[in-house]
Enzyme design. Structure first.
Site, short mmCIF file in Angstrom:
data_model
loop_
_atom_site.label_atom_id
_atom_site.label_comp_id
_atom_site.label_asym_id
_atom_site.label_seq_id
_atom_site.Cartn_x
_atom_site.Cartn_y
_atom_site.Cartn_z
N CYS A 141 5.60 9.88 -0.29
CA CYS A 141 4.49 9.27 0.46
C CYS A 141 3.19 10.04 0.31
O CYS A 141 2.26 9.89 1.11
CB CYS A 141 4.85 9.12 1.94
N ILE A 182 8.32 3.84 6.84
CA ILE A 182 7.96 2.53 7.35
C ILE A 182 6.70 2.05 6.66
O ILE A 182 5.75 2.80 6.47
CB ILE A 182 7.75 2.57 8.87
N GLY A 204 0.84 -1.18 0.00
CA GLY A 204 0.00 0.00 0.00
C GLY A 204 0.88 1.24 0.00
O GLY A 204 2.10 1.16 -0.08
N HIS A 208 14.25 5.19 -2.97
CA HIS A 208 15.28 4.46 -2.24
C HIS A 208 16.57 4.55 -3.02
O HIS A 208 16.57 4.49 -4.26
CB HIS A 208 14.89 3.00 -2.04
N LEU A 212 11.30 -1.11 6.91
CA LEU A 212 11.66 0.28 7.15
C LEU A 212 12.87 0.70 6.34
O LEU A 212 13.70 -0.11 5.96
CB LEU A 212 11.90 0.53 8.64
N ALA A 213 12.92 2.02 6.06
CA ALA A 213 14.05 2.63 5.36
C ALA A 213 14.48 3.86 6.15
O ALA A 213 13.68 4.74 6.44
CB ALA A 213 13.65 3.02 3.94
N GLU A 248 1.90 5.48 -1.08
CA GLU A 248 2.20 6.26 -2.28
C GLU A 248 3.66 6.10 -2.68
O GLU A 248 4.36 5.22 -2.20
CB GLU A 248 1.84 7.73 -2.04
#
Length: 297
Positions: free
Chosen positions: A227, A197, A129, A135, A210-211, A131
């Site tokens: 997001c 997250i 899920g 990365h 998580l990032a 938006e």
């Protein structure tokens, strides 16, 4: 919304750039060494912690397609183990990704500030899920693959727990006060987001994770609405500590090592699990699974 519907739709995710990293091409994760230690139990005066196999690749840039395949393969294996009542260990993958933008299943392309046909980096639409997010190198990614039946069958608890791990790392290791923002998922320092997250849950097996922006080049975030949060700002740990993300490679490497060590420690403490480090070894990903992953791109 029911718990199962929420399980199917919750989360953001962290994934990357299809480039030629040949050393990862033919050996996805992993040697599932099943050693039974179930829930945290008090037996004979001793706490027995659930085990978690840790694949620590935090020094590597692992292509998105490969990491995504690893997760799906592990989840499928874990489902089979659950069915036989043999799911005795969780899994954790830690790594970095080459530059990539990812979208959730229902993400809106209006949050992209570029022509999707002429994107600066590869774009993947995932099953998660949430938006669009970015990365890239310098961002520490942690993918826990956890059976929530052995922890707590509550998705909100799990999201808040991942946030808490990051908040504790920033406070205890770097004396940085981080927090949550009401109604949003992730970790902020003031009004700037430092940790994204998000999760996907399949039959109570949670994956993605998580990032944390450690020494990430934040420039690519300018080409999206991260997001889907309008006027949202992002920040890196390096920036907060007074140095630009472009500081020396040695300094960034030390910062990444320190952050990873602290993150693993706080993760194992918070979830009361025993980390057992494993190495990458052969795991055949079927042609059918590879084709399915390509179709989801």
């Amino acid at each position: 919304m029911s718990r199962m519907m929420l399980a199917a739709n919750t989360g953001l995710n962290f994934l990357p750039f299809s480039s030629s990293h040949d050393k990862f091409a033919n050996h996805p994760l992993s040697c599932f060494h099943s050693s039974r230690t179930d829930r945290v139990q008090f037996k004979g005066g001793i706490f027995a912690k659930r085990r978690c196999e840790c694949f620590d690749l935090h020094k590597e840039l692992v292509p998105y397609k490969q990491a995504w395949s690893w997760q799906k393969s592990i989840v499928e294996t874990r489902h089979a183990l659950v069915h036989r009542d043999e799911d005795h260990s969780d899994n954790l993958i830690v790594l970095q990704h080459p530059p990539v933008y990812t979208l959730g299943t229902s993400s809106s392309e209006k949050y992209l500030k570029f022509d999707i046909q002429n994107a600066p980096y590869d774009i993947y639409r995932t099953e998660r899920g949430g938006e669009v997010t970015y990365h890239g190198p310098g961002q520490l990614i942690m993918y826990p693959i956890i059976n929530l039946r052995y922890h707590k069958m509550d998705l909100h608890w799990y999201l808040r727990s991942l946030e808490e791990v990051v908040i504790q790392v920033l406070q205890s290791t770097f004396s940085i006060k981080a927090s949550r923002l009401e109604g949003l998922t992730g970790v902020w320092v003031g009004s700037q987001k430092i940790g994204a997250i998000g999760i996907r849950v399949s039959r109570w097996i949670a994956y993605h994770g998580l990032a944390l922006n450690v020494s990430t080049d934040l420039t690519p975030f300018r080409d999206i609405v991260p997001c889907g949060i309008q006027d949202g700002e992002v920040v890196s740990l390096s920036g907060l500590l007074g140095g630009p993300s472009s500081c020396s490679a040695d300094a960034n490497r030390v910062l990444m090592e320190t952050t990873c060590e602290s993150l693993l420690k706080k993760f194992s403490e918070h979830f009361q699990i025993s980390l057992e480090h494993r190495s990458i070894c052969e795991l055949d990903i079927s042609e059918e699974e590879s084709q399915r992953t390509d179709a989801e791109k």
